[in-house]
Every structure is written in structure tokens, then in C-alpha cells.
Write an enzyme that holds these catalytic residues in place. Structure first.
Site, PDB file in Angstrom:
ATOM      1  N   SER A  50     -41.219 -31.571  -2.132  1.00  0.00           N
ATOM      2  CA  SER A  50     -42.052 -30.391  -2.425  1.00  0.00           C
ATOM      3  C   SER A  50     -43.281 -30.703  -3.275  1.00  0.00           C
ATOM      4  O   SER A  50     -43.700 -29.897  -4.105  1.00  0.00           O
ATOM      5  CB  SER A  50     -41.208 -29.280  -3.075  1.00  0.00           C
ATOM      6  OG  SER A  50     -40.220 -28.831  -2.164  1.00  0.00           O
TER       7      SER A  50
ATOM      8  N   GLY B 268     -38.549 -30.140   1.145  1.00  0.00           N
ATOM      9  CA  GLY B 268     -38.847 -29.001   2.018  1.00  0.00           C
ATOM     10  C   GLY B 268     -38.366 -27.662   1.478  1.00  0.00           C
ATOM     11  O   GLY B 268     -38.278 -26.686   2.214  1.00  0.00           O
TER      12      GLY B 268
ATOM     13  N   GLU C 251     -33.272 -37.302   5.782  1.00  0.00           N
ATOM     14  CA  GLU C 251     -33.033 -36.688   7.099  1.00  0.00           C
ATOM     15  C   GLU C 251     -32.385 -37.694   8.050  1.00  0.00           C
ATOM     16  O   GLU C 251     -31.537 -37.332   8.861  1.00  0.00           O
ATOM     17  CB  GLU C 251     -34.364 -36.140   7.661  1.00  0.00           C
ATOM     18  CG  GLU C 251     -34.774 -34.867   6.932  1.00  0.00           C
ATOM     19  CD  GLU C 251     -36.268 -34.630   6.849  1.00  0.00           C
ATOM     20  OE1 GLU C 251     -37.038 -35.224   7.631  1.00  0.00           O
ATOM     21  OE2 GLU C 251     -36.680 -33.834   5.968  1.00  0.00           O
TER      22      GLU C 251
ATOM     23  N   HIS D 145     -34.725 -42.328   4.933  1.00  0.00           N
ATOM     24  CA  HIS D 145     -35.066 -40.955   4.548  1.00  0.00           C
ATOM     25  C   HIS D 145     -33.804 -40.095   4.625  1.00  0.00           C
ATOM     26  O   HIS D 145     -32.958 -40.322   5.487  1.00  0.00           O
ATOM     27  CB  HIS D 145     -36.151 -40.413   5.478  1.00  0.00           C
ATOM     28  CG  HIS D 145     -36.703 -39.103   5.001  1.00  0.00           C
ATOM     29  ND1 HIS D 145     -36.065 -37.915   5.231  1.00  0.00           N
ATOM     30  CD2 HIS D 145     -37.811 -38.816   4.274  1.00  0.00           C
ATOM     31  CE1 HIS D 145     -36.764 -36.934   4.663  1.00  0.00           C
ATOM     32  NE2 HIS D 145     -37.829 -37.462   4.076  1.00  0.00           N
TER      33      HIS D 145
ATOM     34  N   ASN E 165     -45.777 -38.260   5.098  1.00  0.00           N
ATOM     35  CA  ASN E 165     -44.691 -38.342   6.071  1.00  0.00           C
ATOM     36  C   ASN E 165     -44.784 -37.130   6.986  1.00  0.00           C
ATOM     37  O   ASN E 165     -44.378 -36.037   6.611  1.00  0.00           O
ATOM     38  CB  ASN E 165     -43.348 -38.380   5.315  1.00  0.00           C
ATOM     39  CG  ASN E 165     -42.162 -38.316   6.265  1.00  0.00           C
ATOM     40  OD1 ASN E 165     -42.310 -38.505   7.471  1.00  0.00           O
ATOM     41  ND2 ASN E 165     -40.986 -38.056   5.711  1.00  0.00           N
ATOM     42  N   TRP E 166     -45.327 -37.339   8.162  1.00  0.00           N
ATOM     43  CA  TRP E 166     -45.556 -36.214   9.074  1.00  0.00           C
ATOM     44  C   TRP E 166     -44.303 -35.809   9.846  1.00  0.00           C
ATOM     45  O   TRP E 166     -44.338 -34.862  10.619  1.00  0.00           O
ATOM     46  CB  TRP E 166     -46.731 -36.531  10.012  1.00  0.00           C
ATOM     47  CG  TRP E 166     -48.052 -36.420   9.322  1.00  0.00           C
ATOM     48  CD1 TRP E 166     -48.276 -35.910   8.065  1.00  0.00           C
ATOM     49  CD2 TRP E 166     -49.335 -36.803   9.828  1.00  0.00           C
ATOM     50  NE1 TRP E 166     -49.609 -35.951   7.769  1.00  0.00           N
ATOM     51  CE2 TRP E 166     -50.288 -36.498   8.828  1.00  0.00           C
ATOM     52  CE3 TRP E 166     -49.779 -37.379  11.029  1.00  0.00           C
ATOM     53  CZ2 TRP E 166     -51.648 -36.748   8.998  1.00  0.00           C
ATOM     54  CZ3 TRP E 166     -51.131 -37.628  11.200  1.00  0.00           C
ATOM     55  CH2 TRP E 166     -52.055 -37.316  10.197  1.00  0.00           C
ATOM     56  N   LYS E 167     -43.234 -36.555   9.667  1.00  0.00           N
ATOM     57  CA  LYS E 167     -41.970 -36.234  10.352  1.00  0.00           C
ATOM     58  C   LYS E 167     -42.231 -35.988  11.849  1.00  0.00           C
ATOM     59  O   LYS E 167     -43.097 -36.651  12.409  1.00  0.00           O
ATOM     60  CB  LYS E 167     -41.306 -35.032   9.662  1.00  0.00           C
ATOM     61  CG  LYS E 167     -41.190 -35.239   8.150  1.00  0.00           C
ATOM     62  CD  LYS E 167     -40.338 -34.219   7.455  1.00  0.00           C
ATOM     63  CE  LYS E 167     -40.311 -34.549   5.963  1.00  0.00           C
ATOM     64  NZ  LYS E 167     -39.363 -33.755   5.206  1.00  0.00           N
TER      65      LYS E 167
ATOM     66  N   GLY F  68     -44.222 -34.609   2.453  1.00  0.00           N
ATOM     67  CA  GLY F  68     -43.898 -34.111   3.792  1.00  0.00           C
ATOM     68  C   GLY F  68     -44.799 -32.951   4.166  1.00  0.00           C
ATOM     69  O   GLY F  68     -45.975 -33.133   4.500  1.00  0.00           O
ATOM     70  N   GLY F  69     -44.267 -31.740   4.078  1.00  0.00           N
ATOM     71  CA  GLY F  69     -44.941 -30.518   4.531  1.00  0.00           C
ATOM     72  C   GLY F  69     -46.409 -30.411   4.137  1.00  0.00           C
ATOM     73  O   GLY F  69     -47.268 -30.124   4.987  1.00  0.00           O
TER      74      GLY F  69
ATOM     75  N   GLU G 275     -36.365 -39.278  -3.877  1.00  0.00           N
ATOM     76  CA  GLU G 275     -36.468 -37.946  -3.277  1.00  0.00           C
ATOM     77  C   GLU G 275     -35.157 -37.183  -3.439  1.00  0.00           C
ATOM     78  O   GLU G 275     -34.250 -37.321  -2.603  1.00  0.00           O
ATOM     79  CB  GLU G 275     -36.773 -38.067  -1.781  1.00  0.00           C
ATOM     80  CG  GLU G 275     -38.075 -38.754  -1.463  1.00  0.00           C
ATOM     81  CD  GLU G 275     -38.620 -38.305  -0.123  1.00  0.00           C
ATOM     82  OE1 GLU G 275     -39.744 -37.808  -0.099  1.00  0.00           O
ATOM     83  OE2 GLU G 275     -37.906 -38.429   0.881  1.00  0.00           O
TER      84      GLU G 275
HETATM   85  P1  PGA Z   1     -41.560 -32.304   1.528  1.00  0.00           P
HETATM   86  O1  PGA Z   1     -40.839 -33.596   2.166  1.00  0.00           O
HETATM   87  O2  PGA Z   1     -42.808 -32.794   0.845  1.00  0.00           O
HETATM   88  O3  PGA Z   1     -41.840 -31.408   2.685  1.00  0.00           O
HETATM   89  O4  PGA Z   1     -40.586 -31.710   0.533  1.00  0.00           O
HETATM   90  C1  PGA Z   1     -40.825 -34.812   1.491  1.00  0.00           C
HETATM   91  C2  PGA Z   1     -40.147 -35.835   2.370  1.00  0.00           C
HETATM   92  O5  PGA Z   1     -39.246 -35.473   3.129  1.00  0.00           O
HETATM   93  O6  PGA Z   1     -40.501 -37.017   2.338  1.00  0.00           O
END
Ligand code: PGA
Length: 256
Positions: A219, A179, A103, A101, A11-13, A240-241, A173
Site C-alpha cells: 500500500s 493491496g 501472491e 511474492h 510490480n504491475w502484476k 503494486g496498485g 511486504e
Molecule cells: P500494493 O502491492 O502496492 O498494491 O499493496 C505491493 C506488492 O504486492 O508488491
């Protein structure tokens, strides 16, 4: 159970221009071999602006990766300035759509009813939703994790037929782990995932509950992916990150 193929979704956001996205996928393709992608399904979820470029690269180089979008509108077309619809994504050969998600829920006001409409928009066009669920730190500390997640799952799949549920992906999640560098314990995540399967089994039958792939997210990085992958309830990760760096992403997919 062992039938479920693990799925690692990047997930590159809101990161990477289409040019950066192409570079990253090209680099990834040098680092992964067929054996890796036979064992694990890899799905790249870049921003909307990079979907077309990544799709063209996957197509022309015959790369064994799935393509995912990070969001979708509930309607198929209309006067919704700035939105992107299911048919538009389907026409780009997008296979997956991340829905709900945290977010989107926290920063863009998506509630469970909206998530449900989005799941329906996704399956209506033959795409597979990656439905995100998870509790806040306060909910966890108050002992409300299982009821929160079960309710999110019930609402997300309300009115969705068994066939669509069985091919769906759920990403557990915990919000406090996204994050933050602080990941859930795999045993803990596994217990919540059992609740997710149980909730779906109640609605659409035990076979479906057992067939749904449930990822862990929050994470995840190369240093901890193995603990999650070896857990029998956990079918991969939404990353994500750590997925922004192709070298790290390749190590995650290889999870040695
Ligand atoms: P993260 O994000 O790996 O940066 O914690 C996961 C996500 O939001 O899907």
C-alpha cells in the site's frame, strides 16, 4: 549505509497489455527527469508478455530504467509447459526478477524451498532477485513477525554465495498491507528490516548485511512514500496498485 541507492520497483502484476505497458513507460519518461533517476533506481516489472516491448523502448529511447520480471522457473529449460526460464529473461536484458511474492506463495503454492531454487536460478544467470518476505496478520498478532521473516530470509538465500547476496534486493511486504490500503508504520518496518539485515549478516557477514538493499512494500502511494524513503533502514519500495498510473508512479519516485 548511505551508500545504498534506493530502488523503486513497479510490480504491475497481471495488469497491462504490451501496448498499455509501452504507453505507461512513455508517459513516465515525460514525467521523470535525469535527476530523479540518479537519486532513485527505477525498475519496471510488467507481465512476461510486455517484457520485450518495454525492453525495446528502454533501449531505443535510452531510458534509465531497469527491467524486471515477476517470476521465473527453477530450471533453465525443459518440458515445463507455460513456464519461463532465467536464460530467456537474461536474453531480454531483464535485470531483476521478483521471487517469492506473497501472491505466488499463497495462490500458487510456492514454499521456501521453491523460492530458494528460484533465487539460485536467477543469480545463476547474472540477474538480481527481489526476494519478497512478510508475515500474515495472524502471525503479526501472535508476535511471530520477526521469526517468520528471519526464517523466510534464511531459506531464500540458503547456499547462495556472499557476492550474490550482497547485490540482491529484499522486499519486506507484510501480507496484511498488500493491496489493502493499510500500510505498515515505517518505524515498525524498519525494525523488521534490521532483523532481515541481521539474519543475512549472520550467514554471510556484516558487510553483506549492510550492503543489501531492503525495500518496503504494501500500500505504498505518493501520499506515504516519503515516510518510508526518509527512514535510514528502508531502501525504497516495491509498489503494486499505485504503480499502474504513471503520474502516481512519477510522484512516488520524486517523493517530495
Ligand atoms: P500494493 O502491492 O502496492 O498494491 O499493496 C505491493 C506488492 O504486492 O508488491
Amino acid at each position: 549505509m548511505s551508500e545504498r541507492r534506493p530502488i523503486i520497483a513497479a510490480n504491475w502484476k497481471m495488469h497491462k497489455t504490451h501496448l498499455e505497458a509501452i504507453q505507461a513507460v512513455q508517459k513516465l519518461s515525460y514525467l521523470l527527469d535525469r535527476k530523479d533517476t540518479e537519486r532513485v533506481e527505477v525498475v519496471i516489472c510488467p507481465p512476461f508478455t510486455a517484457l520485450r516491448s518495454v525492453q525495446t523502448l528502454i533501449d531505443s529511447d535510452r531510458l534509465p530504467y531497469g527491467l524486471g520480471a515477476q517470476n521465473v522457473h527453477v530450471e533453465d529449460e525443459g518440458a515445463f509447459t507455460g513456464e519461463v526460464s532465467g536464460p530467456m529473461l537474461a536474453a531480454l536484458d531483464v535485470g531483476y526478477v521478483i521471487v517469492g511474492h506473497s501472491e505466488r506463495r499463497q495462490l500458487f503454492g510456492e514454499d521456501d524451498a521453491t523460492v530458494n531454487r528460484k533465487v539460485k536460478a536467477v543469480v545463476r544467470h547474472g540477474l538480481v532477485p527481489i526476494v519478497c518476505v512478510g508475515e500474515t496478520l495472524e502471525e503479526r498478532e501472535a508476535g511471530g513477525t520477526q521469526s517468520k521473516v528471519a526464517e523466510q530470509v534464511r531459506m531464500a538465500f540458503d547456499g547462495v554465495d556472499a557476492a550474490a547476496v550482497s547485490s540482491a534486493v529484499v522486499a519486506y511486504e507484510p501480507i496484511w498491507a498488500i493491496g489493502t490500503g493499510r500500510h505498515a508504520e515505517p518505524t515498525d518496518a524498519g525494525q523488521v528490516i534490521e532483523v532481515i539485515r541481521g539474519t543475512l549478516s549472520e550467514r554471510v557477514g556484516k558487510d553483506v548485511g549492510a550492503a543489501v538493499r531492503v525495500q518496503y512494500g504494501g500500500s505504498v502511494k505518493a501520499g506515504n512514500i516519503r515516510e518510508f524513503m526518509v527512514h535510514p533502514e528502508i531502501d525504497g519500495a516495491l509498489v503494486g496498485g499505485a504503480s499502474l498510473d504513471p503520474e502516481e508512479l512519477a510522484l512516488i519516485v520524486k517523493f517530495r
